[in-house]
Design a protein around this motif. Sequence first.
Motif, PDB file in Angstrom:
ATOM      1  N   UNK A  57      98.982  84.317  96.427  1.00 26.04           N
ATOM      2  CA  UNK A  57      97.632  83.558  95.959  1.00 26.04           C
ATOM      3  C   UNK A  57      96.099  83.851  96.429  1.00 26.04           C
ATOM      4  N   UNK A  58      95.775  83.762  95.401  1.00 27.14           N
ATOM      5  CA  UNK A  58      93.994  83.041  95.932  1.00 27.14           C
ATOM      6  C   UNK A  58      93.749  81.920  95.949  1.00 27.14           C
ATOM      7  N   UNK A  75     100.360  71.676 103.523  1.00 23.68           N
ATOM      8  CA  UNK A  75      98.951  72.404 103.704  1.00 23.68           C
ATOM      9  C   UNK A  75      98.508  72.264 104.667  1.00 23.68           C
ATOM     10  N   UNK A  76      98.819  74.058 105.587  1.00 27.86           N
ATOM     11  CA  UNK A  76      98.992  74.170 106.922  1.00 27.86           C
ATOM     12  C   UNK A  76      98.413  73.695 108.196  1.00 27.86           C
ATOM     13  N   UNK A  77      97.242  73.703 107.865  1.00 28.10           N
ATOM     14  CA  UNK A  77      96.036  72.927 108.880  1.00 28.10           C
ATOM     15  C   UNK A  77      95.139  74.389 109.066  1.00 28.10           C
ATOM     16  N   UNK A  78      94.744  73.925 110.301  1.00 30.99           N
ATOM     17  CA  UNK A  78      93.239  75.120 111.197  1.00 30.99           C
ATOM     18  C   UNK A  78      94.985  75.319 112.255  1.00 30.99           C
ATOM     19  N   UNK A 109      94.363  77.782 103.598  1.00 29.81           N
ATOM     20  CA  UNK A 109      92.924  78.131 103.876  1.00 29.81           C
ATOM     21  C   UNK A 109      92.166  77.932 104.679  1.00 29.81           C
ATOM     22  N   UNK A 110      92.568  76.890 105.237  1.00 32.44           N
ATOM     23  CA  UNK A 110      91.485  76.431 106.703  1.00 32.44           C
ATOM     24  C   UNK A 110      92.469  76.979 108.246  1.00 32.44           C
ATOM     25  N   UNK A 156     102.485  82.002  99.731  1.00 31.85           N
ATOM     26  CA  UNK A 156     100.903  81.875 100.516  1.00 31.85           C
ATOM     27  C   UNK A 156     100.078  81.622  99.788  1.00 31.85           C
ATOM     28  N   UNK A 157      99.042  80.972  99.552  1.00 36.02           N
ATOM     29  CA  UNK A 157      98.059  80.108  98.821  1.00 36.02           C
ATOM     30  C   UNK A 157      96.648  81.115  99.821  1.00 36.02           C
ATOM     31  N   UNK A 158      95.403  81.013  99.329  1.00 34.78           N
ATOM     32  CA  UNK A 158      94.174  81.209 100.176  1.00 34.78           C
ATOM     33  C   UNK A 158      94.085  81.455 101.256  1.00 34.78           C
TER      34      UNK A 158
END
Lengths: 371, 113
Positions: B101-102, B16-19, B49-50, B78-80
Amino acid sequence: MAEHTILVVEDDSTVRELLKYRLGKHYEVYTATNGKEALDQIEETIPDLIISDIMMPKMDGFALQSALQADKNTRVIPFIFLTARADEEARQQGERKGVDDYITKPFDMETLLSRVERLLERIDMFQNQLDAEIGRDFSNRLLPDHTPDIDGYELDFHSESRQQGGGDLFDWTETEKGTYFLTIGDVMGKGLRAKFYAFSFLSYVRGTLHTLLEESTSPAALMGELNDMLLNDDVLEDTFATFLLFHWDPHAHTVTYANAGHCRPVLMTPDGATVHEHSDLILGLEEDITFSEVSLDLDPGTALLSYTDGLTEQHTQEGGMLGEDGVRDLAVDAYDDASSIQALLDGVLSQSASDSFEDDLLVVWLKRLAE
Amino acid sequence: MSFDAETASSETVIIHVGEALDFRNADDFKATFQEHVDEGVRQFILNFSDTEVLDSTGLGSIFSLYRAISPDDGKVAFADVSEPVQVVVQLTRTYKVFRQFPSVEAAREAFAE
């Protein structure tokens, strides 16, 4: 900034643990119980500072300090002696050995902490000054000292370098046929490391161009060679770069170029500006890829603007980044100005949140004058 | 600051890559994936995502991951992907290398096939 590491050398476990606990709040601390253990530890990791007792079994503090002085890799590590031997004789012996500080037990912890802090600050300051100096030197070597002077054309560039900036580079080479290769790139990463890689890479590009140009003047073919080099060179391992290679023919009035993931150039005519989207993958990521090239006609009054992401990523007053569209619109405004680059930069700053550029910046402006 | 990594299967790890992934924490990101690469993981899903900030140093650290695992046919998905990340991916043409990917779930399903 990375946390400083401190090595505490002390045979008394109470004092050792106390120091580890108090210093550990601010620094990464590791410990040894005598000089010999300390030398083994230092062989693994060179600390930023050593605090050592004098009287210890196996190898005392004086012997440890002498051993460190004898090795050029450890000679400069700041050294604080901590000892119960408050007598003048021990103090003088310590000072003769070039010790940075000398604190007698029982010691006041706050005094020790402030002296440690001051010593480490001093080291950081020297390091920063040195980095800035080397960074400036590299930055200057990544740019030409002049540009070719061609009738009917103007070629200018502007570069600004930040200490924490990356490896922007620009260079040009004349071919035997009186045409020119312009190389514009940005080696990924920040600080000295990026500048060093950019410098090494540009040296290679300069050398390679001269050799390869005897066989081909195709920017796409040359880009493929540069990609292979980045992937196979040990020194440049894990280096990635965005790159633009222009082959400019001022006699035929054409520019043929290949783009490896770099900011897309803007082509301006009296009728307006377009961003040229042609682009391939960034250099250094994937083996055996082919690059393509496109040709542009430089009619009278046509200008070609290239830049690095310091321009597009500049924050605007609205809080976003300037972006490609912002650059294109400002380029149109700057197109007619006698000093186009300056007009462009002024335009960017007038929209910026900050009154200066946040990152390294490179702008190259090639214009065929109107007839 | 370390990154939140989650083992999805014996072959796949989700980071989760984060901000932000930029010059300030790129070395932490490298340390995070290196641990899993050393354990033999060859499939990574990066959850963006974030993510508001992805600078060139951050992207470079993702490239290092790809370089580390591509000799063994490893994959980075790469997601979201958030808007700021999409801009960087488009500019550097890296969508040719990293499948998008979505959602993390969609990437997991694709890897499980």
